[in-house]
Design an enzyme around this catalytic site. Structure first.
Site, short mmCIF file in Angstrom:
data_model
loop_
_atom_site.label_atom_id
_atom_site.label_comp_id
_atom_site.label_asym_id
_atom_site.label_seq_id
_atom_site.Cartn_x
_atom_site.Cartn_y
_atom_site.Cartn_z
N SER A 1 40.60 -1.27 -22.09
CA SER A 1 41.74 -2.07 -22.54
C SER A 1 42.99 -1.66 -21.76
O SER A 1 43.11 -0.52 -21.31
CB SER A 1 41.99 -1.85 -24.03
N TYR B 1 43.03 3.54 -31.21
CA TYR B 1 42.46 2.56 -30.29
C TYR B 1 42.86 2.88 -28.85
O TYR B 1 42.01 2.89 -27.94
CB TYR B 1 42.92 1.16 -30.68
#
Length: 231
Positions: free
Chosen positions: A123, A137
């Site tokens: 990501s 995350y």
């Protein structure tokens, strides 16, 4: 060629599944709707998935794509034990499971003396960070990028290659929830391209890494974020 793809039921994973099968590849999916079910929150899940996939593949897996993950808010003001519990849950699902599968894949190829490829869906958060409720995350995705580079450097001479893809906002169920929580369409002002990526765009990059990327690209980290973060 046989490819094991985690998190293949929806979003980016489902798009990757279509892109690879359209390219004539055999894809073993992981998910309750698209293949072998395995709970990555359970420490036994990744190994069980690998063993089940090997059986289905008649003993040979050529490519591993680590796509499965969760994106769950974990605000700082929660009860401490709850915050730590959700930190550990996200790290286990988003990073540790991918590490276990990557280890099993590398050992599989080493034992067989064959080449292999790992494609990790990380990501933009790995480099830019994420919201205050998503420390876990961002940390997991940064770990995935570091793991990819380490695998690439460690096993390139054995014909084992690793690539990471770092999407920005992508129009999946997880991204929809995040966009709503962060101001919706106003967030697009941060994306020079003016639009959120579609899962099919990320899937094209994943297909390239899995099937076509030259060996000299091993260790590459590819951005798909509309120039919202450039390195």
């Amino acid at each position: 060629m046989t490819i094991l793809l985690t998190g293949s039921s929806r979003g980016i994973g489902a798009a990757i599944h279509v892109a690879l099968t359209d390219a004539g590849q055999t894809v073993i999916g992981h998910g309750t709707q698209s293949g072998i079910a395995a709970d990555f929150a359970d420490p036994a899940g990744p190994r069980a998935l690998w063993q089940a996939a090997l059986e289905q593949a008649d003993g040979t897996i050529d490519v591993l794509i680590n796509n499965a993950g969760v994106f769950e808010a974990n605000p700082l003001d929660r009860d401490h034990d709850d915050w730590v519990g959700d930190w550990e849950r996200t790290l286990r699902i988003d990073l540790t499971a991918a590490a276990e599968l990557s280890r099993l894949a590398v050992r599989h190829w080493q034992e067989r003396g064959t080449h292999g490829r790992i494609v990790n869906i990380a990501s933009r958060a790995a480099y830019r960070g994420d919201s205050p409720a998503h420390w876990h995350y961002a940390a997991a995705k940064a770990g995935m990028v570091a793991m990819t580079k380490t695998i690439a450097r460690g096993y390139a001479r054995e014909g084992i290659y690793a690539f990471a893809i770092c999407p920005g906002f992508t129009m999946t169920g997880m991204a929809d929830d995040y966009l709503a929580s962060r101001g919706g369409e106003g967030l697009l002002a941060d994306i020079p391209l003016g639009k959120v990526a579609m899962p099919e765009e990320v899937a094209k990059v994943a297909r390239f890494c899995a099937l076509e990327a030259p060996a000299s690209m091993t260790g590459a980290v590819l951005d798909v974020n509309g120039a919202s973060y450039v390195r």
